[in-house]
Design a protein around this motif. Structure first.
Motif, mmCIF file in Angstrom:
data_model
loop_
_atom_site.group_PDB
_atom_site.id
_atom_site.type_symbol
_atom_site.label_atom_id
_atom_site.label_comp_id
_atom_site.label_asym_id
_atom_site.label_seq_id
_atom_site.Cartn_x
_atom_site.Cartn_y
_atom_site.Cartn_z
ATOM 1 N N GLY A 260 0.828 -1.192 0.000
ATOM 2 C CA GLY A 260 0.000 0.000 0.000
ATOM 3 C C GLY A 260 0.865 1.245 0.000
ATOM 4 N N VAL A 261 0.537 2.201 -0.849
ATOM 5 C CA VAL A 261 1.268 3.462 -0.924
ATOM 6 C C VAL A 261 0.272 4.593 -0.664
ATOM 7 N N ILE A 262 0.508 5.327 0.424
ATOM 8 C CA ILE A 262 -0.367 6.439 0.796
ATOM 9 C C ILE A 262 0.393 7.737 0.562
ATOM 10 N N GLN A 263 -0.145 8.604 -0.285
ATOM 11 C CA GLN A 263 0.478 9.886 -0.582
ATOM 12 C C GLN A 263 -0.469 10.989 -0.116
ATOM 13 N N ALA A 264 -0.103 11.598 1.012
ATOM 14 C CA ALA A 264 -0.950 12.595 1.666
ATOM 15 C C ALA A 264 -0.210 13.920 1.683
ATOM 16 N N SER A 265 -0.863 14.982 1.237
ATOM 17 C CA SER A 265 -0.093 16.218 1.086
ATOM 18 C C SER A 265 -0.950 17.471 1.154
ATOM 19 N N TRP A 266 -0.333 18.517 1.669
ATOM 20 C CA TRP A 266 -0.864 19.878 1.562
ATOM 21 C C TRP A 266 -0.131 20.620 0.452
ATOM 22 N N ASN A 267 0.366 19.863 -0.520
ATOM 23 C CA ASN A 267 1.148 20.447 -1.608
ATOM 24 C C ASN A 267 0.683 19.995 -2.992
ATOM 25 N N TRP A 268 -0.481 19.406 -3.095
ATOM 26 C CA TRP A 268 -0.989 19.073 -4.412
ATOM 27 C C TRP A 268 -1.347 20.360 -5.161
ATOM 28 N N PRO A 269 -1.237 20.363 -6.482
ATOM 29 C CA PRO A 269 -1.649 21.555 -7.231
ATOM 30 C C PRO A 269 -3.162 21.763 -7.215
ATOM 31 N N PHE A 270 -3.899 20.657 -7.012
ATOM 32 C CA PHE A 270 -5.355 20.709 -6.933
ATOM 33 C C PHE A 270 -5.812 19.712 -5.866
ATOM 34 N N SER A 271 -7.005 19.925 -5.342
ATOM 35 C CA SER A 271 -7.574 18.992 -4.375
ATOM 36 C C SER A 271 -7.823 17.637 -5.038
ATOM 37 N N ARG A 272 -7.517 16.559 -4.311
ATOM 38 C CA ARG A 272 -7.743 15.231 -4.885
ATOM 39 C C ARG A 272 -8.003 14.213 -3.783
ATOM 40 N N LYS A 273 -8.836 13.234 -4.137
ATOM 41 C CA LYS A 273 -9.076 12.053 -3.303
ATOM 42 C C LYS A 273 -9.328 10.902 -4.269
ATOM 43 N N ASP A 274 -8.266 10.161 -4.617
ATOM 44 C CA ASP A 274 -8.412 9.102 -5.600
ATOM 45 C C ASP A 274 -7.703 7.839 -5.144
ATOM 46 N N LEU A 275 -8.067 6.735 -5.771
ATOM 47 C CA LEU A 275 -7.655 5.407 -5.327
ATOM 48 C C LEU A 275 -7.303 4.558 -6.540
ATOM 49 N N GLU A 276 -6.113 3.964 -6.521
ATOM 50 C CA GLU A 276 -5.677 3.072 -7.598
ATOM 51 C C GLU A 276 -5.456 1.676 -7.015
ATOM 52 N N VAL A 277 -6.086 0.683 -7.617
ATOM 53 C CA VAL A 277 -5.981 -0.691 -7.121
ATOM 54 C C VAL A 277 -5.508 -1.588 -8.260
ATOM 55 N N TYR A 278 -4.367 -2.254 -8.067
ATOM 56 C CA TYR A 278 -3.773 -3.101 -9.087
ATOM 57 C C TYR A 278 -3.743 -4.542 -8.593
ATOM 58 N N GLY A 279 -4.248 -5.430 -9.430
ATOM 59 C CA GLY A 279 -4.229 -6.853 -9.117
ATOM 60 C C GLY A 279 -3.368 -7.616 -10.098
ATOM 61 N N TYR A 283 -6.616 -3.618 -13.337
ATOM 62 C CA TYR A 283 -6.571 -2.525 -12.371
ATOM 63 C C TYR A 283 -7.870 -1.726 -12.408
ATOM 64 N N LEU A 284 -8.123 -1.021 -11.295
ATOM 65 C CA LEU A 284 -9.292 -0.179 -11.116
ATOM 66 C C LEU A 284 -8.815 1.139 -10.530
ATOM 67 N N ILE A 285 -9.257 2.246 -11.096
ATOM 68 C CA ILE A 285 -8.855 3.553 -10.590
ATOM 69 C C ILE A 285 -10.108 4.392 -10.339
ATOM 70 N N ALA A 286 -10.366 4.678 -9.061
ATOM 71 C CA ALA A 286 -11.469 5.563 -8.688
ATOM 72 C C ALA A 286 -10.942 6.985 -8.720
ATOM 73 N N LYS A 287 -11.349 7.755 -9.712
ATOM 74 C CA LYS A 287 -10.781 9.079 -9.922
ATOM 75 C C LYS A 287 -11.381 10.115 -8.977
ATOM 76 N N ASP A 288 -12.622 9.875 -8.564
ATOM 77 C CA ASP A 288 -13.298 10.705 -7.562
ATOM 78 C C ASP A 288 -14.513 9.911 -7.101
ATOM 79 N N GLY A 289 -15.520 10.577 -6.578
ATOM 80 C CA GLY A 289 -16.658 9.847 -6.027
ATOM 81 C C GLY A 289 -17.534 9.149 -7.042
ATOM 82 N N LYS A 290 -17.497 9.614 -8.312
ATOM 83 C CA LYS A 290 -18.436 9.082 -9.296
ATOM 84 C C LYS A 290 -17.792 8.589 -10.594
#
Length: 365
Positions: A260-279, A283-290
């Motif tokens: 698991g790689v968690i990248q948490a920052s107050w330095n992103w150029p834009f707000s983001r909350k996304d999830l990448e899952v590789y099997g 792979y599945l990438i949730a880019k945002d809520g929808k």
């Protein structure tokens, strides 16, 4: 005919289990207004499932600003929890103060049998978390933790694909990115900024504020399995603004067959909350809520997917909290809001801070 009979049976079942919104509203008190996420409940559409019966906030200026903004009466406001409980007996409390204050809220509520939902994360330390857990167990109350990403349709679709369909095979790598330009940069209110950048009241900086999202989702995807080890690096990229806490965190979680790689920052150029899952096979990438993209075995290219909001009462924390209190919703162990999951979240975050301080991997017992 079969259709009228089926319709009758459906209507009969619904009559036995009325929706939450048609039942008596759950009485909720809001403790603390300094966390700006409190606008979520103060400005919430009235669905008939909860009723705000009190607000605890010693800062009268802040209370007047927020109640005026949302058309609420100052008659709801109390200076402290004893004053509130002397006049009102809520079914549940939502905590929107500093993370350090979560323990104080549980200490006050648990012996009274009042259920609690705190804003993420659960606690500033494992010591606080364990005391909160003991109080919740001893007094038989629900203790939930709320995250914005809990209500993302895409995250639940990822979970369903991974565990329900085995669509990508065994998990190999999960990358979770969360954050924004920085709390000062996005203009959070002073009362929030004061404790958010305090290493005692918040427990850290970006590592706590946004690292918790990744730890929560990772623990859920791993069905409660604790990582074997935690390795982290914390940075102060903007020490002139955030002099006492980190503003950037990278956390590596090792599991026997998954990373698991968690990248948490107050330095992103834009707000983001996304999830990448590789099997193993996709792979599945949730880019945002929808919005989600995927590429599964046999696909020649990425597939795009879009989703509606989750159905009521799984579309927001307060409907969910009301359902849990009423007994209409049963949380499974290690669900995103569950105490079991969030005890591990706090353990991961504490290990990350220790790892960064020592400059070495921390093995979990």
């Amino acid at each position: 005919m079969k259709t009228p009979l089926l319709l009758f049976l459906i209507l009969f079942k619904l009559s036995l289990c009325p929706p939450l919104a048609t039942q008596e509203p759950v009485k909720i008190a809001v403790v603390g207004l300094t966390h700006s996420h409190v606008h979520w409940i103060l400005g919430r559409e009235n669905k008939g499932d909860i009723e705000i019966v009190g607000i605890v906030e010693p800062n009268s200026d802040l209370a007047e600003r927020f109640t005026s903004q949302h058309g609420l009466s100052m008659d709801l406001v109390y200076e402290d929890m004893p004053s509130l409980f002397a006049k009102v007996t809520p079914d549940g409390v939502t905590a929107f103060g500093s993370i350090y204050e979560h323990l104080e809220v549980v200490k006050a509520c648990a012996p009274r049998g009042i259920h609690v939902m705190v804003e993420k994360p659960l606690a500033v330390s494992t010591a606080h978390a364990k005391e909160m857990e003991s109080l919740a167990r001893e007094n038989n109350i629900h203790l939930l933790t709320n995250y914005e990403t809990t209500w993302y349709s895409t995250n639940h679709e990822v979970y369903r694909k991974v565990h329900g369909e085995n669509a990508i095979g065994p998990l190999r790598r999960v990358i979770i990115n969360d954050g924004h330009e920085g709390p000062m940069e996005i203009g959070v209110n002073k009362e929030f900024l004061d404790w958010l950048t305090d290493p005692v009241q918040n427990g850290g900086g970006a590592v706590i504020d946004f690292g918790c999202y990744g730890a929560n989702l990772m623990t859920w995807l791993m069905k409660g399995q604790r990582p074997v080890s935690v390795t982290a690096e914390l940075k102060q990229i903007k020490p002139e603004i955030y002099s006492e806490v980190d503003d950037d965190a990278t956390i590596l979680l090792q599991y026997p067959e998954t990373k698991g790689v968690i990248q948490a920052s107050w330095n992103w150029p834009f707000s983001r909350k996304d999830l990448e899952v590789y099997g193993k096979s996709g792979y599945l990438i949730a880019k945002d809520g929808k919005r989600m993209v995927s590429r599964l075995e046999g696909d020649k290219m990425e597939q795009n997917h879009s989703f509606d909001s989750r159905p009521y009462p799984f579309d927001d924390p307060f409907s969910f909290f009301a359902g849990v209190i009423k007994g209409n919703i049963k949380m499974e162990p290690f669900d995103l809001s569950s105490l079991e999951n969030n005890m591990i979240v706090v353990e991961i975050l504490e290990a990350a801070i220790q790892s960064a301080g020592k400059g070495e991997r921390v093995n979990l017992p």
